[in-house]
Design a protein around this motif. Sequence first.
Motif, PDB file in Angstrom:
ATOM      1  N   UNK A 147       1.420  24.164   8.457  1.00 21.89           N
ATOM      2  CA  UNK A 147       0.941  22.811   8.873  1.00 21.89           C
ATOM      3  C   UNK A 147       1.435  21.787   8.312  1.00 21.89           C
ATOM      4  N   UNK A 148       1.934  20.737   8.782  1.00 18.77           N
ATOM      5  CA  UNK A 148       2.428  19.436   8.188  1.00 18.77           C
ATOM      6  C   UNK A 148       1.456  18.218   8.723  1.00 18.77           C
ATOM      7  N   UNK A 149       1.641  17.211   7.714  1.00 16.55           N
ATOM      8  CA  UNK A 149       0.728  16.014   8.253  1.00 16.55           C
ATOM      9  C   UNK A 149       1.433  15.325   9.257  1.00 16.55           C
ATOM     10  N   UNK A 150       0.657  14.560  10.257  1.00 19.57           N
ATOM     11  CA  UNK A 150       1.399  13.724  11.323  1.00 19.57           C
ATOM     12  C   UNK A 150       2.020  12.685  10.539  1.00 19.57           C
ATOM     13  N   UNK A 151       2.958  11.735  11.270  1.00 18.96           N
ATOM     14  CA  UNK A 151       3.654  10.705  10.491  1.00 18.96           C
ATOM     15  C   UNK A 151       2.879   9.277  11.045  1.00 18.96           C
ATOM     16  N   UNK A 152       3.205   8.279  10.216  1.00 17.38           N
ATOM     17  CA  UNK A 152       2.632   7.162  10.489  1.00 17.38           C
ATOM     18  C   UNK A 152       3.612   6.052  10.582  1.00 17.38           C
ATOM     19  N   UNK A 153       3.471   5.130  11.272  1.00 13.80           N
ATOM     20  CA  UNK A 153       4.604   4.037  11.166  1.00 13.80           C
ATOM     21  C   UNK A 153       4.490   3.012  10.252  1.00 13.80           C
ATOM     22  N   UNK A 154       5.426   2.709   9.633  1.00  7.94           N
ATOM     23  CA  UNK A 154       5.449   1.515   8.755  1.00  7.94           C
ATOM     24  C   UNK A 154       6.021   0.435   9.234  1.00  7.94           C
ATOM     25  N   UNK A 155       5.892  -0.717   8.418  1.00  8.80           N
ATOM     26  CA  UNK A 155       6.322  -1.982   9.286  1.00  8.80           C
ATOM     27  C   UNK A 155       7.781  -2.298   9.115  1.00  8.80           C
ATOM     28  N   UNK A 156       8.344  -1.399   8.564  1.00  9.38           N
ATOM     29  CA  UNK A 156       9.862  -1.718   8.554  1.00  9.38           C
ATOM     30  C   UNK A 156      10.714  -0.751   9.409  1.00  9.38           C
ATOM     31  N   UNK A 157       9.770  -0.177  10.366  1.00  5.74           N
ATOM     32  CA  UNK A 157      10.566   0.769  11.239  1.00  5.74           C
ATOM     33  C   UNK A 157      10.641   2.325  10.928  1.00  5.74           C
ATOM     34  N   UNK A 158      10.372   2.627   9.496  1.00  4.28           N
ATOM     35  CA  UNK A 158      10.281   3.871   9.042  1.00  4.28           C
ATOM     36  C   UNK A 158       8.880   4.583   9.314  1.00  4.28           C
ATOM     37  N   UNK A 159       8.967   5.805   9.112  1.00  6.63           N
ATOM     38  CA  UNK A 159       7.576   6.667   9.185  1.00  6.63           C
ATOM     39  C   UNK A 159       7.363   7.377   8.128  1.00  6.63           C
ATOM     40  N   UNK A 160       6.084   7.516   7.550  1.00  5.98           N
ATOM     41  CA  UNK A 160       5.814   8.356   6.502  1.00  5.98           C
ATOM     42  C   UNK A 160       4.487   9.220   7.076  1.00  5.98           C
ATOM     43  N   UNK A 161       4.838  10.280   6.332  1.00  3.19           N
ATOM     44  CA  UNK A 161       3.427  11.620   6.337  1.00  3.19           C
ATOM     45  C   UNK A 161       2.154  10.685   5.966  1.00  3.19           C
ATOM     46  N   UNK A 162       1.230  11.025   6.858  1.00  3.80           N
ATOM     47  CA  UNK A 162       0.039  10.263   6.748  1.00  3.80           C
ATOM     48  C   UNK A 162      -0.852  10.958   5.613  1.00  3.80           C
ATOM     49  N   UNK A 163      -0.473  12.155   4.955  1.00  2.64           N
ATOM     50  CA  UNK A 163      -1.286  12.603   3.837  1.00  2.64           C
ATOM     51  C   UNK A 163      -0.298  13.244   2.918  1.00  2.64           C
ATOM     52  N   UNK A 164      -0.232  13.213   1.704  1.00  9.46           N
ATOM     53  CA  UNK A 164       0.777  13.212   0.818  1.00  9.46           C
ATOM     54  C   UNK A 164       0.209  14.199  -0.467  1.00  9.46           C
ATOM     55  N   UNK A 165       1.105  14.595  -1.215  1.00  7.77           N
ATOM     56  CA  UNK A 165       0.678  15.316  -2.557  1.00  7.77           C
ATOM     57  C   UNK A 165       1.066  14.532  -3.769  1.00  7.77           C
ATOM     58  N   UNK A 166      -0.255  14.142  -4.320  1.00 10.22           N
ATOM     59  CA  UNK A 166      -0.243  13.458  -5.713  1.00 10.22           C
ATOM     60  C   UNK A 166       0.479  14.454  -6.780  1.00 10.22           C
ATOM     61  N   UNK A 167       1.141  13.805  -7.588  1.00 11.58           N
ATOM     62  CA  UNK A 167       1.618  14.662  -8.662  1.00 11.58           C
ATOM     63  C   UNK A 167       1.370  14.269 -10.094  1.00 11.58           C
ATOM     64  N   UNK A 168       0.426  13.173 -10.179  1.00 13.34           N
ATOM     65  CA  UNK A 168      -0.172  12.743 -11.439  1.00 13.34           C
ATOM     66  C   UNK A 168      -0.569  13.796 -12.522  1.00 13.34           C
ATOM     67  N   UNK A 169      -0.006  14.184 -13.583  1.00 14.67           N
ATOM     68  CA  UNK A 169      -0.515  14.978 -14.800  1.00 14.67           C
ATOM     69  C   UNK A 169      -0.060  16.388 -14.550  1.00 14.67           C
ATOM     70  N   UNK A 223       3.356  20.194   2.665  1.00 17.99           N
ATOM     71  CA  UNK A 223       3.560  18.923   2.073  1.00 17.99           C
ATOM     72  C   UNK A 223       4.887  18.222   2.348  1.00 17.99           C
ATOM     73  N   UNK A 224       5.024  17.324   2.805  1.00 19.76           N
ATOM     74  CA  UNK A 224       6.353  16.599   2.809  1.00 19.76           C
ATOM     75  C   UNK A 224       6.340  15.293   2.351  1.00 19.76           C
ATOM     76  N   UNK A 225       5.142  15.004   1.697  1.00 19.87           N
ATOM     77  CA  UNK A 225       5.316  13.731   1.038  1.00 19.87           C
ATOM     78  C   UNK A 225       5.029  13.984  -0.644  1.00 19.87           C
ATOM     79  N   UNK A 226       5.620  13.668  -1.511  1.00 20.27           N
ATOM     80  CA  UNK A 226       5.611  13.719  -3.025  1.00 20.27           C
ATOM     81  C   UNK A 226       5.495  12.443  -3.479  1.00 20.27           C
ATOM     82  N   UNK A 227       4.549  12.192  -4.203  1.00 17.24           N
ATOM     83  CA  UNK A 227       4.241  10.946  -4.825  1.00 17.24           C
ATOM     84  C   UNK A 227       4.332  11.172  -6.385  1.00 17.24           C
ATOM     85  N   UNK A 228       5.182  10.407  -7.170  1.00 16.78           N
ATOM     86  CA  UNK A 228       5.252  10.500  -8.481  1.00 16.78           C
ATOM     87  C   UNK A 228       5.573   9.180  -9.070  1.00 16.78           C
ATOM     88  N   UNK A 229       5.826   9.040 -10.250  1.00  8.90           N
ATOM     89  CA  UNK A 229       6.052   7.437 -10.863  1.00  8.90           C
ATOM     90  C   UNK A 229       6.761   7.800 -12.059  1.00  8.90           C
TER      91      UNK A 229
END
Length: 273
Positions: A1-23, A38-44
């Motif tokens: 299973x993967x999350x559906x995509x949501x439209x961004x205001x710049x014409x790109x698309x992003x997974x509606x749910x992602x994986x937070x990587x903090x710590x 998971x198809x979105x990985x969020x780091x910093x």
Amino acid sequence: MTAPLTDLNDGCRMPLLGFGTYSIHDPEIFVQAIDAGYRLLDTATRYENEQEVGQGIAASPVSREELFVTTKLPGDAHGSAGPRRELTASLGRLGLDHVDLYLIHWPLPRIDRYVETWQAMIALRDEGLATSVGVSNFLPDHLDRLVAATGVAPAVNQVELHPYFQQAEQRAADQRHGITTQSWTPLGRKTDLLDQPALAEIGARHGVTAAQVVLRWHTQIGAAPIPKSATPERFRSNLDIFSFELDPEDLARVADLETGERIGGDPRTHEEF
């Protein structure tokens, strides 16, 4: 299973749910998260795990084109030159030639260079080093100022958001500019949120957990949550939220949990360098 995509205001698309990587610093966890769907990985940069995230991406059989990678600009890089320097360093650690989303991590209003920084972020997007650019922890007046100065609204504003801190005013401000609200600490970490009887009762009716109720609530109010977990069973469960829907009564009961109290820093004063 993967999350559906949501439209961004710049014409790109992003997974509606992602994986937070903090710590999280084990590349195998990221491989397992991708394998789970998971198809979105969020780091910093400040998470100090970009290299490990990159190792997980490289070790996964899922192609880079199927993944959505986010990282964030640290506070000591605000200004006209810092974003290019820091994104170049982040790409080196990640082992990538671009990120899908690059965010200003905090506005740092005392320093008051976030407009200049935003202009530099737009240039990085135009060069293709970041497919989309956005912000994190920006308040309505910060967003208004960015748009007034540049004519470009962030694609995403990643903010603290959970049933104890529902951010109705902030979400409305984001929506006014066509900005997608993304939720950090969506499960209210280090609180008793998931022990709330109302969530257990809602979950029992739908045959799901309290955490799944909360994450589904995020998506149904128009937010894109990025829950964090290093436990495979739990992060698989977190992703499995699109097979049921909360009804209006459920949503009202979750809304009643609002306390208005933050867990993290206040963007008006918080500084990270």
